[in-house]
Write an enzyme that holds these catalytic residues in place. Structure first.
Site, mmCIF file in Angstrom:
data_model
loop_
_atom_site.group_PDB
_atom_site.id
_atom_site.type_symbol
_atom_site.label_atom_id
_atom_site.label_comp_id
_atom_site.label_asym_id
_atom_site.label_seq_id
_atom_site.Cartn_x
_atom_site.Cartn_y
_atom_site.Cartn_z
ATOM 1 C CG ASP A 16 -21.046 -0.709 17.033
ATOM 2 O OD1 ASP A 16 -20.753 -0.978 18.837
ATOM 3 O OD2 ASP A 16 -19.976 -1.037 16.576
ATOM 4 C CG ASP A 125 -18.365 -4.412 4.096
ATOM 5 O OD1 ASP A 125 -18.604 -5.058 3.243
ATOM 6 O OD2 ASP A 125 -18.303 -4.403 5.676
ATOM 7 C CB SER A 180 -13.670 -5.787 13.551
ATOM 8 O OG SER A 180 -14.261 -6.289 12.266
#
Lengths: 406, 406, 406, 406
Positions: A16, A125, A180
């Site tokens: 990513d 986050d 995740s």
């Protein structure tokens, strides 16, 4: 958004953030500086260098931040017995402000005008990264690709990789998981997959850091922890650095099935989310810290700390580590820890942390006063009568005047 | 102290309170009414009748208060996720206001002008008994023999028994223990003996309600708990009364080694004291209640409750159940529980209570919003940018104006 | 109570404490050390020397504590914007811990084993004196004559004076007042007399430090106050010591009819009491301090302070100045004051204190952002949409799921 | 944003919102419903009808909401003695949730899919309007023209008027003021103009609702206010409706120069802003309400309320009236008001509100206990000794063990 020349990216070396490198270069026509940190996530960080180079990155930062992480973030947090919503030990939250700080430091060093990160637009986050960045450098620009781009499905992402020659084996091993995940020296977290139904139990093979309580040893492990000013400085008499302390407690805890947590939490951005966490060392620290405080802290100081804790936890969870109010609270907490010295003995057994002893040269526990046996005048039992009567006075007056309790 | 004609005594049937009966009769030349309650302490209460008769008591009250205890005291307390000093489930504290209430009711029925109890002058229980009594009947007089008499050693007490023909086998089996113990349907407590040194581990044979985690079954027990308005109303689908719920959870917990606690706590009367507690059912309730709240309570309501909890716990610990401020807090807590309905699935294993699932028709968990997959516009990720930027604004202005964080 | 050789008495030089000197000498057959302090009560303290000598006192302490009082007690308290029960500026409460401290210092210097004071058994002051004394010297003994003796009416007291040749003109001029009064540099208080009926208005001639608003000048007085770290250091540009600041503000306030207060307050010992207070300077300080904070403190720091203030005020009112929890709170408060620098302009007029201007080099006020005019991108109005939408999200989800507001 | 068919606009009848009507019609090609409320702003609302008609509006709502405003919003708020940041009486904040509620009710009645308002993108009001709307109708769309359009200067706005034939005399008289103003039955506010420099004093001719203290009568006005359950129900014995009470107190206060306030406050959107306010009636209510509570509320209930107030004020200021946490707090506050009944006598004089008496059938003030005279055993002064000693115990133990204060 004014034009951007250089951006510092929090780069994991995974697929990513590798895509993000390329996307930033293309979209903003800017130079990308990568920053990869070892905060104890348990993966090598050095391989990120070659990957970044392959993506054309010229300024590459790779730091070992484990000691700083534990010393300046994890330990200060545990001094407050911090728990979010009664359960969560804030393992993800507490790592973000350190990353923000380094991103800004590197932006200052490299003359970058922006930072970037790989957090999504639905999570906490992004907030933690960006609040920290803005607080530390108010003119910084922030690029959050997940909020901007259209690579929002696995398919579009893979197509982008192919088109831009990004090797898919950049994809870390984590990606094979249906969850995740995020890890640092304090914890590993799991979200998504079957966890999205909060009624479904997590599968045993999801957990990575701890054995199941069932698989833990049949004999308990006893350990002695030594505290100085609220921090653990030695295990079983061996002095260790902060990161060593946490690593060792993670091992001890993980081996004994300690620190698994399965909760539904309230995100700052407004929705509930289900997360599973393994925090073996942190679970031990929290329990031990309360125990050493129980004999060394004054009652009212302890209660004051307890009353401030939920606010303090909320600040960390919500991303306000780098705020004046968090720092003010930190000062209170830190000052309270002056006498928090001594030893705590724990029994670790199949998922449980049991305090079995605590002692301190700074103990306020007074055997002679607490005991039921006679003592030499240290405490006059008759004082209790006056104590009770005056404490009751307002209620007696009220009752005398006919005031009813509900 | 004006003259006293009749006093209602909280009478356990044990040696100490039997001595108190005699001592009250002699010292105050008054009639003694005994009141013995079954609040789940696990001993027969009926034998207290014959003992009281033998001591010349004419008015004898023996009540089974178990349902009232759990319904009106234990359950309301758990609605707040109440813990004192981060650890203690308030098992002793929560039973006292019920005793106070009955003492005053009986004083009203029998025309007594005083109440009496067997709590010492160094503990919290005297405060809890007496604050409750004064709040409910401001003109009541209170006699606390342990603060008045000189029978303060085992020897003088035994001499008194002999002199007054009080059979020493009145001494209950508890007295064979080196510990001072107290039990009710919520917990059993241990103080004194070797526990007076907080570094010394409690001996295994001290614990009475639970097996050790080591001795618990090697296979986990799964249970489903059903909540209505914050209270458990069914276990594994079987509807139970409040006292039945707690009794069954005590059994399930005790069998699985759950609910042992070893702490140093701060007494209201000013000293620290070390106590060990077994609260098997309560430990399960607390964990399950937080879990059902996690999906049914609004975030800010939950945080508000968390911020009020330490105060609420302190009120109960300190003896202010029968106070207007406790009642006001109770109302907030109770109102918050309207949507706290649904099921929680737990895994009990060798001392551990693990939440593995929770579901509710009143759930605020929204899979479509929390998930990482695309969704149809329920949440616009770009909103996060504005959210972060405005939350950061005050800190950016401060930094712009040169204000330093520490 | 073990035998007492020497006792330090807080001695005003008035009739009551003169009787106490004699009574202590007789009752305890001990030496009495007198301590008389000028804390700005507005009466000469030196005459107390001759009176004490006449009573046979050999060790006589007379101190001018005005600067210490304002610098170390009054100013630190105002840094928190402290008010008890929304109204009371704690003028009496804040003077007591200083007296306690000096009593203990003198006890240490003179080898005294006890202290004594003239506070009654129904008030807060006994608590404040004694908690401070015990905290600073845990083995000290305390003699509170008003709780012990039988000189509880004016008649018995006068008889005692006659019997022991205590000149009745020791009685200070205060005694001619029907009110019980207490004064120091921060305030003067009135209790008793007609004030005992809270419906009765205080008589105009009771007030001693201020003119009535009606009698104040018809033209407003403007003053500029300069703050450094939360304390006033200059008035209209003239640097003054802490005590000089307070004295001058008392004069300015009193001349303008400022600082009268008539309240019913809740005493720590359990009853309500009606008191009237004149606090001219303090009233001005409070208003000005809030004003300078309004431009120099971060919002969340200010709100945190506000949330802690009621607790802090309660600690001072209840006598816990010399406690670890008060000191911890003080540290937070003091640290928050680092940037609280600048000037406040006030208009004083017939009882009112009106803030008309404030400025600071540490101001966080940003004209460009707050203004309604266009600005150059400092604030993007579109950010507000995301800010609102995410803040609304939890409520929208709840409403979507059918959750009703009340 | 999906397409919009009909939008309900909070329409003042002034120039700005008239432009918004036209702009909405054009930009969204939708029908506009106008809603104009009399909440006591002191301007006729009926003229808004003709103006709306002239703009082609077919559905026009004009409501007199004054009673609802005071009864359901202003009075409940004052029950908590609500002040934001120690000074501000929340006059603007408290009116917004009522407008939101009516906007949503009208959207439901008319089948509108959106609401709109004239608040800017930098202020708090947009947040208050929109949070309320989203909470009450989660699917509603919100159009905030000031955040979207480019009519951001007076010039562009005027050009738009000319182009669209909007008569400029729609501009209300307020526009002649250099200040941005907002009024309702509780207050009138001023921002902008010379106020943008917080050091500059507001000009005398800015103030509209009150005479200056200097211009107020030279003779004080005395009034008696009667409270029932925390609300004022009569003035000088004359029973009045909520709106009548507030209107009359505004008159009395304004005539006596009461209720002017000049502050710098912290907006929820992140910046500081300077505002001036006139709240004559509210200033009186606050003072009187505290006075009646001082004799009728239990001490700990009062302190609990005080500790919750800053949070409650923040919720209202930030726009969370329609939130579950505000409602929960409201319930606590409302329940506490059961005994808040009785009379308060006030003296109003040249800007000052002075409490001179208070009485109540529910008074907890007990003359016999508070008085300094002898009493018949209601209070045993010796109880104070035990009270103090046990409260001091923890500090004595600490000092004995060598623990230092600071």
């Amino acid at each position: 958004m004014s034009s951007i020349n250089k951006v510092v990216l929090a780069y994991s070396g995974g697929l990513d953030t590798s895509v993000i490198v390329k996307w930033l270069q293309e979209t903003y026509n800017c130079e990308v500086v990568t920053f990869t940190a070892d905060i104890g996530q348990g993966e090598e960080v050095e391989p990120a260098r070659a990957k970044a180079e392959a993506l054309g990155v010229k300024e590459i930062y790779i730091d070992d931040l484990r000691e700083e992480f534990v010393r300046d973030f994890v330990f200060p947090m545990f001094r407050a017995n911090t728990i979010y919503e009664g359960e969560y030990l804030l393992g993800t939250s507490i790592a973000r402000p350190l990353i923000s700080k380094r991103l800004i430091e590197i932006a200052n060093e490299t003359g970058a005008d922006a930072i970037s990160h790989g957090a999504t637009g639905k999570g906490n986050d992004q907030v933690r990264f960006e609040l920290g960045a803005y607080a530390l450098k108010p003119g910084i620009q922030v690029i959050a690709p997940w909020r901007e781009w259209d690579l929002t499905s696995r398919e579009t992402l893979m197509a982008y990789c192919e088109e831009h020659n990004i090797p898919v084996d950049f994809s870390s091993k984590k990606k094979k998981s249906p969850y995740s995940m995020d890890a640092n020296l304090l914890h590993i977290s799991y979200e998504g997959g079957v966890l999205e139904d909060p009624w479904t139990e997590a599968e045993e093979d999801m957990w990575r850091w701890s054995v199941s309580p069932e698989a833990a040893p049949d004999v308990a492990t006893y350990i002695d922890l030594t505290f100085e000013k609220g921090d653990i400085v030695a295990i079983d008499g061996e002095r260790l650095s902060p990161a060593e302390v946490l690593a060792k407690l993670n091992k001890l805890g993980g081996d004994n099935g300690i620190g698994r947590l399965d909760i539904v939490e309230n995100r700052y951005v407004g929705m509930k989310s289900r997360g599973c966490y393994e925090t073996p060392g942190g679970t031990i620290i929290l329990k031990a810290h309360r125990a050493i405080e129980s004999i060394t802290l004054d009652r009212e100081v302890a209660h004051l700390k307890d009353s401030l804790m939920p606010k303090y936890a909320e600040l960390i969870y919500n991303g306000y580590w780098w705020s004046p109010e968090r720092q003010l609270l930190q000062n209170v907490i830190d000052e309270s820890q002056e006498p928090v010295n001594g030893d705590v003995r724990l029994k670790l057994y199949k998922g449980g942390v049991h305090v079995v002893g605590r002692r301190s040269d700074d103990s306020l526990f007074d055997e002679n006063i607490a005991t039921f046996e006679d003592d030499a005048g240290a405490y006059d039992q008759k004082d209790a009568e006056g104590f009770i009567k005056l404490n009751a006075l307002r209620m007696r007056i009220a009752a005398n005047k006919g005031r009813k309790l509900l």
